[in-house]
Design a protein around this motif. Structure first.
Motif, PDB file in Angstrom:
ATOM      1  N   LYS A  58      -6.221  -2.431  -0.482  1.00  0.00           N
ATOM      2  CA  LYS A  58      -4.813  -2.487   0.052  1.00  0.00           C
ATOM      3  C   LYS A  58      -4.533  -4.221  -0.383  1.00  0.00           C
ATOM      4  O   LYS A  58      -5.384  -4.616  -0.222  1.00  0.00           O
ATOM      5  CB  LYS A  58      -4.743  -1.579   0.872  1.00  0.00           C
ATOM      6  CG  LYS A  58      -4.999  -0.107   0.459  1.00  0.00           C
ATOM      7  CD  LYS A  58      -4.202  -0.144   0.173  1.00  0.00           C
ATOM      8  CE  LYS A  58      -4.273   1.911  -0.346  1.00  0.00           C
ATOM      9  NZ  LYS A  58      -3.796   2.787  -1.358  1.00  0.00           N
ATOM     10  N   LYS A  59      -2.848  -4.496  -0.437  1.00  0.00           N
ATOM     11  CA  LYS A  59      -2.600  -5.333   0.068  1.00  0.00           C
ATOM     12  C   LYS A  59      -2.697  -5.682   2.085  1.00  0.00           C
ATOM     13  O   LYS A  59      -2.953  -4.988   2.471  1.00  0.00           O
ATOM     14  CB  LYS A  59      -1.051  -5.134   0.282  1.00  0.00           C
ATOM     15  CG  LYS A  59       0.111  -5.029   1.154  1.00  0.00           C
ATOM     16  CD  LYS A  59       1.923  -4.717  -0.148  1.00  0.00           C
ATOM     17  CE  LYS A  59       1.968  -4.673   0.943  1.00  0.00           C
ATOM     18  NZ  LYS A  59       3.865  -3.961   0.741  1.00  0.00           N
ATOM     19  N   TYR A  60      -2.664  -6.970   2.041  1.00  0.00           N
ATOM     20  CA  TYR A  60      -2.888  -7.523   3.217  1.00  0.00           C
ATOM     21  C   TYR A  60      -2.171  -7.248   4.586  1.00  0.00           C
ATOM     22  O   TYR A  60      -2.337  -6.859   5.323  1.00  0.00           O
ATOM     23  CB  TYR A  60      -3.090  -9.317   2.650  1.00  0.00           C
ATOM     24  CG  TYR A  60      -3.305  -9.496   4.460  1.00  0.00           C
ATOM     25  CD1 TYR A  60      -4.340 -10.048   4.642  1.00  0.00           C
ATOM     26  CD2 TYR A  60      -2.280 -10.291   5.451  1.00  0.00           C
ATOM     27  CE1 TYR A  60      -5.243 -10.253   6.061  1.00  0.00           C
ATOM     28  CE2 TYR A  60      -2.850 -10.600   6.029  1.00  0.00           C
ATOM     29  CZ  TYR A  60      -4.708 -11.651   6.693  1.00  0.00           C
ATOM     30  OH  TYR A  60      -4.411 -11.940   8.435  1.00  0.00           O
ATOM     31  N   ASP A  61      -0.898  -7.202   4.375  1.00  0.00           N
ATOM     32  CA  ASP A  61       0.356  -6.967   5.383  1.00  0.00           C
ATOM     33  C   ASP A  61       1.398  -6.242   4.613  1.00  0.00           C
ATOM     34  O   ASP A  61       1.323  -6.292   3.553  1.00  0.00           O
ATOM     35  CB  ASP A  61       0.502  -8.441   5.846  1.00  0.00           C
ATOM     36  CG  ASP A  61       1.146  -7.780   7.384  1.00  0.00           C
ATOM     37  OD1 ASP A  61       0.367  -7.676   8.242  1.00  0.00           O
ATOM     38  OD2 ASP A  61       2.410  -7.577   7.095  1.00  0.00           O
ATOM     39  N   GLU A  62       1.515  -5.358   5.721  1.00  0.00           N
ATOM     40  CA  GLU A  62       3.182  -5.098   4.561  1.00  0.00           C
ATOM     41  C   GLU A  62       4.085  -5.873   4.850  1.00  0.00           C
ATOM     42  O   GLU A  62       4.894  -5.416   3.494  1.00  0.00           O
ATOM     43  CB  GLU A  62       3.760  -3.673   6.510  1.00  0.00           C
ATOM     44  CG  GLU A  62       4.732  -3.015   5.809  1.00  0.00           C
ATOM     45  CD  GLU A  62       4.708  -2.076   4.562  1.00  0.00           C
ATOM     46  OE1 GLU A  62       5.679  -1.323   4.347  1.00  0.00           O
ATOM     47  OE2 GLU A  62       3.476  -1.124   5.009  1.00  0.00           O
ATOM     48  N   GLN A 122       2.937  -7.336  -3.424  1.00  0.00           N
ATOM     49  CA  GLN A 122       2.235  -6.532  -3.738  1.00  0.00           C
ATOM     50  C   GLN A 122       1.760  -7.913  -5.226  1.00  0.00           C
ATOM     51  O   GLN A 122       2.248  -8.437  -5.648  1.00  0.00           O
ATOM     52  CB  GLN A 122       2.570  -5.428  -4.990  1.00  0.00           C
ATOM     53  CG  GLN A 122       1.498  -5.070  -5.418  1.00  0.00           C
ATOM     54  CD  GLN A 122       0.358  -3.465  -4.756  1.00  0.00           C
ATOM     55  OE1 GLN A 122       0.521  -3.406  -3.773  1.00  0.00           O
ATOM     56  NE2 GLN A 122      -1.004  -3.825  -4.797  1.00  0.00           N
ATOM     57  N   ASN A 177      -5.633 -13.224   4.044  1.00  0.00           N
ATOM     58  CA  ASN A 177      -4.623 -13.484   3.336  1.00  0.00           C
ATOM     59  C   ASN A 177      -4.515 -13.862   2.065  1.00  0.00           C
ATOM     60  O   ASN A 177      -3.803 -15.027   2.381  1.00  0.00           O
ATOM     61  CB  ASN A 177      -3.460 -14.231   4.908  1.00  0.00           C
ATOM     62  CG  ASN A 177      -1.868 -13.171   3.878  1.00  0.00           C
ATOM     63  OD1 ASN A 177      -1.758 -12.575   3.319  1.00  0.00           O
ATOM     64  ND2 ASN A 177      -1.577 -14.241   5.179  1.00  0.00           N
ATOM     65  N   ASP A 230      -0.339   1.572   2.241  1.00  0.00           N
ATOM     66  CA  ASP A 230      -0.120   0.664   1.238  1.00  0.00           C
ATOM     67  C   ASP A 230      -0.569  -1.050   1.861  1.00  0.00           C
ATOM     68  O   ASP A 230      -0.604  -1.400   1.090  1.00  0.00           O
ATOM     69  CB  ASP A 230       2.091  -0.039   0.848  1.00  0.00           C
ATOM     70  CG  ASP A 230       2.787   0.624   2.275  1.00  0.00           C
ATOM     71  OD1 ASP A 230       1.670   0.085   3.117  1.00  0.00           O
ATOM     72  OD2 ASP A 230       3.547   0.188   1.652  1.00  0.00           O
ATOM     73  N   ASP A 231      -0.752  -0.717   3.563  1.00  0.00           N
ATOM     74  CA  ASP A 231      -1.550  -2.283   3.107  1.00  0.00           C
ATOM     75  C   ASP A 231      -2.268  -1.756   4.288  1.00  0.00           C
ATOM     76  O   ASP A 231      -2.958  -0.689   4.784  1.00  0.00           O
ATOM     77  CB  ASP A 231      -0.468  -3.317   4.529  1.00  0.00           C
ATOM     78  CG  ASP A 231       0.019  -2.081   5.249  1.00  0.00           C
ATOM     79  OD1 ASP A 231      -0.132  -2.949   6.651  1.00  0.00           O
ATOM     80  OD2 ASP A 231       1.205  -1.521   5.185  1.00  0.00           O
ATOM     81  N   CYS A 264       4.304 -11.969   9.484  1.00  0.00           N
ATOM     82  CA  CYS A 264       3.163 -11.324   9.271  1.00  0.00           C
ATOM     83  C   CYS A 264       3.420 -10.244  10.774  1.00  0.00           C
ATOM     84  O   CYS A 264       3.886 -10.249  11.536  1.00  0.00           O
ATOM     85  CB  CYS A 264       1.654 -11.303   9.561  1.00  0.00           C
ATOM     86  SG  CYS A 264       0.585 -12.329   8.612  1.00  0.00           S
ATOM     87  N   THR A 266       3.467  -8.261   2.968  1.00  0.00           N
ATOM     88  CA  THR A 266       3.132  -9.067   1.847  1.00  0.00           C
ATOM     89  C   THR A 266       3.044  -8.826   0.843  1.00  0.00           C
ATOM     90  O   THR A 266       2.945  -7.410   0.242  1.00  0.00           O
ATOM     91  CB  THR A 266       1.624  -9.471   1.740  1.00  0.00           C
ATOM     92  OG1 THR A 266       0.992  -9.947   3.168  1.00  0.00           O
ATOM     93  CG2 THR A 266       0.699 -10.032   1.099  1.00  0.00           C
TER      94      THR A 266
END
Length: 185
Positions: A73-77, A81, A184, A113-114, A95, A79
């Motif tokens: 999943k991506k690092y943070d909401e 894609q 990140n 998603d993150d 962040c 961040t």
């Protein structure tokens, strides 16, 4: 020159002695009993420990399933894609605050998603990515804790990495911790 002596008893002729004495038989039985008891103890210990290996293997399979899913999943909401620009960078958004970790609203696991959406320290039954219970793993529970940990990796800022701590609770009530760091990027 060699001399051979034959014994004669009461006129019965010669007699050659063969076999074991009573003392030799008792010593043999004692040695055999001690040896066999050692073998039985080893076999018994092996039989008692055999399920432990299976339990630990299954726990590691669950940990691998979760870590593969979370790591993808991506690092943070905040961040995008693909990870660029990373959150907290000059070109990126801030962040997510650590206090806000966890699913957004009533979001279910299949919509995570993150990384920090998985933050849930309460134990839940092991499940697949669609939140379906895993067959043959119903006695295993998983707790997930996400926290910022950049300085643990020698980075300048805690928010540059997240530590993902999984605790797998086995049917034997043993807790097995597993940790993954996600940067990140």
């Amino acid at each position: 020159m060699r001399m051979t002596v034959k014994y004669s008893y009461e006129g019965r002729g010669t007699r050659n002695e063969a076999g074991f004495t009573l003392v030799e038989m008792v010593v043999f039985i004692v040695v055999l009993a001690v040896g066999l008891s050692g073998v039985v103890l080893v076999i018994n210990r092996t039989l008692l420990d055999a399920p432990e290996a299976l339990v630990n293997t299954r726990a590691m399979e669950i940990a691998q399933l979760y870590l593969d899913e979370i790591g993808a999943k991506k690092y943070d909401e905040n961040t995008p894609q693909g990870g660029l620009p990373p959150c907290d960078s000059p070109d990126g958004d801030a962040c997510t605050a650590e206090a806000s970790f966890g699913p957004e609203g009533s979001e279910s696991r299949d919509l995570f998603d993150d990384v920090d959406d998985y933050h849930n320290p309460a134990f839940q039954t092991a499940a697949d990515a669609d939140n379906n219970p895993l067959p043959n793993y119903s006695d295993y529970d998983v707790g997930v804790t996400i926290s910022y940990a950049g300085t643990e990796l020698g980075l300048a800022n805690d928010r540059l990495a997240k530590r993902i701590d999984l605790i797998i609770r086995t049917p034997r009530n043993q807790q097995i911790p597993v940790t993954l760091y996600r940067t990140n990027f």
